[in-house]
Design an enzyme around this catalytic site. Structure first.
Site, PDB file in Angstrom:
ATOM      1  CE  LYS A  41      -0.307  -0.417   5.024  1.00  0.00           C
ATOM      2  NZ  LYS A  41      -1.130  -0.908   6.150  1.00  0.00           N
ATOM      3  CE1 TYR A 259      11.722  32.207   4.552  1.00  0.00           C
ATOM      4  CE2 TYR A 259      11.917  29.820   4.454  1.00  0.00           C
ATOM      5  CZ  TYR A 259      11.744  31.041   3.821  1.00  0.00           C
ATOM      6  OH  TYR A 259      11.586  31.090   2.462  1.00  0.00           O
TER       7      TYR A 259
HETATM    8  C1  LIG Z   1      -0.304  -1.900   6.841  1.00  0.00           C
HETATM    9  C2  LIG Z   1      -0.848  -3.203   7.189  1.00  0.00           C
HETATM   10  C3  LIG Z   1       0.003  -4.339   7.325  1.00  0.00           C
HETATM   11  C4  LIG Z   1       1.496  -4.233   7.291  1.00  0.00           C
HETATM   12  O1  LIG Z   1       1.941  -3.706   8.533  1.00  0.00           O
HETATM   13  P1  LIG Z   1       3.505  -3.429   8.799  1.00  0.00           P
HETATM   14  O2  LIG Z   1       3.520  -2.982  10.225  1.00  0.00           O
HETATM   15  O3  LIG Z   1       3.888  -2.341   7.856  1.00  0.00           O
HETATM   16  O4  LIG Z   1       4.230  -4.680   8.567  1.00  0.00           O
HETATM   17  C5  LIG Z   1      -0.590  -5.569   7.527  1.00  0.00           C
HETATM   18  N1  LIG Z   1      -1.935  -5.691   7.642  1.00  0.00           N
HETATM   19  C6  LIG Z   1      -2.766  -4.629   7.544  1.00  0.00           C
HETATM   20  C7  LIG Z   1      -4.228  -4.840   7.702  1.00  0.00           C
HETATM   21  C8  LIG Z   1      -2.256  -3.360   7.348  1.00  0.00           C
HETATM   22  O5  LIG Z   1      -3.078  -2.307   7.285  1.00  0.00           O
END
Ligand SMILES: *Cc1c(COP(=O)(O)O)cnc(C)c1O
Length: 365
Positions: A41, A259
């Protein structure tokens, strides 16, 4: 840091696909699950779905998770034969779009299950989907009670449920009783769905025997994040971020920089200005506490992180390493993702997923 800094870009982001593949293999070994998937993702945590997914496929990964339909479509192009699950379910009316690209929604409510089952009936083809049961996050999925109650309902078969999953709340915290509680709750639901494949562990859960199921679901650790904070990181770094020095100047005690003059030189100091800022995805919240490596020397940020520029105190760096165009390292070597996250008051996950689009991107394999 052997190549010259990029021309035409402020920074160079190097993504090591061989390290990504090695990390997936490592996690598959550690998890001791029959199958290990990859969570890709958020554009593969900033590393690029189009490059990360095929690399993982070549290594043997056959199942992928994304959050949205748009991400799933990119993944489908990249890995045409893979099983692709969409974690955020599906918005009302979008089932045809999922079916057209052969994508599997992760269903988390009665409404979603009913709509997917109806689409299966309408097409006369039972396309697969996952069922999410919430064991403690209170965010997505059926409650444990709902999950148990649904087990004998014919709608489960009609909806093509081929995977039962839940998500861990704090698997990275050692000996957190909540993790054991979730594992026990998940086991209870699993027992009501005999023969159905199950998936519980994220990256950190991979290392916990209680969280082993049929399918491991790591994300962060694939990209080099430490799945066990406080212990040595077993993963290989995947991401390296460098930016070039634009200018070096000497300032006297009392001079200010950046800044709103938020930094005042405590004595005579040498400052270097880097060609990288918050518009590149480097958090402005690293103001006053970020650091970069120049010629291996840790150099603190001074002044505010601005849109396109960061100022470093390079007083401790040998002068020969401070020529115009010399590289400074912002992520990589001693500056791992978790350190960079901490320095910005956030976590390595957010550093990765914020990685900007205006860097020169270099993929190595
Ligand atoms: C993002 C996610 C993962 C992966 O988690 P990590 O901590 O990045 O390994 C797995 N399962 C779900 C449902 C997630 O949303």
């Amino acid at each position: 840091m052997t190549e010259p800094t990029p021309i035409g870009h402020g920074g160079r982001l190097t993504i090591d696909l061989a390290a990504l593949r090695a990390n997936w293999r490592r996690l598959a070994e550690v998890a001791e699950c029959p199958e290990t998937a990859a969570v890709i993702k958020a554009d593969a945590y900033g590393c690029g779905i189009d490059r990360a997914a095929p690399a993982l496929w070549r290594e043997g990964c056959r199942t992928f998770f994304v959050a949205h339909l748009s991400e799933a479509r990119i993944a489908r192009e990249a890995v045409p034969e893979a099983a692709i699950y969409v974690l955020n379910g599906f918005p009302p009316g979008s089932a045809p779009a999922y079916r057209a690209a052969n994508l599997r929604p992760v269903l988390g409510s009665r409404d979603e299950i009913a709509e997917w089952a109806a689409a299966n009936r309408a097409e006369g083809v039972t396309r697969p989907a996952a069922l999410h049961v919430d064991t403690g996050m209170n965010r997505l999925g059926l409650s444990v009670a709902e999950g148990l109650a649904l087990a004998d309902d014919p709608v489960v078969a009609e909806a093509g449920i081929d995977l039962l999953m839940s998500h861990l709340v704090s698997a990275e915290v050692e000996h957190d009783p909540l993790t054991d509680h979730q594992a026990a709750e998940f086991a209870r639901v699993r027992a009501a769905y005999p023969g159905l494949r199950a998936s519980l562990a994220n990256s950190s859960g991979d290392f916990l025997p209680a969280c082993r199921t049929d399918l491991a679901r790591p994300g962060y650790a694939l990209y080099g994040g430490n799945p066990r904070p406080g212990r040595e990181n077993p993963m290989r770094p995947v991401v390296r971020l460098e930016a070039g020095i634009l200018q070096v100047r000497e300032v006297e005690a009392g001079a200010t920089a950046g800044y709103n003059a938020r930094w005042t030189a405590p004595g005579r100091r040498r400052l270097a200005t880097l060609s990288l800022g918050y518009a590149d995805g480097y958090p402005r919240s690293a103001t006053g506490r970020g650091e970069a490596l120049v010629d291996g020397v840790r150099c603190p940020f001074v002044g505010t992180v601005s849109m396109d520029l960061i100022i470093l105190d390079v007083t401790e760096v040998p002068e020969a390493a401070l020529r115009r165009g010399a590289p400074a390292l912002l992520i990589g070597d001693g500056l791992d993702l978790d350190t960079v996250g901490r320095n910005a008051g956030t976590i390595g996950y957010e550093i990765l997923t914020s990685l900007g689009r205006r860097y020169e991107r270099v993929y190595r394999d």
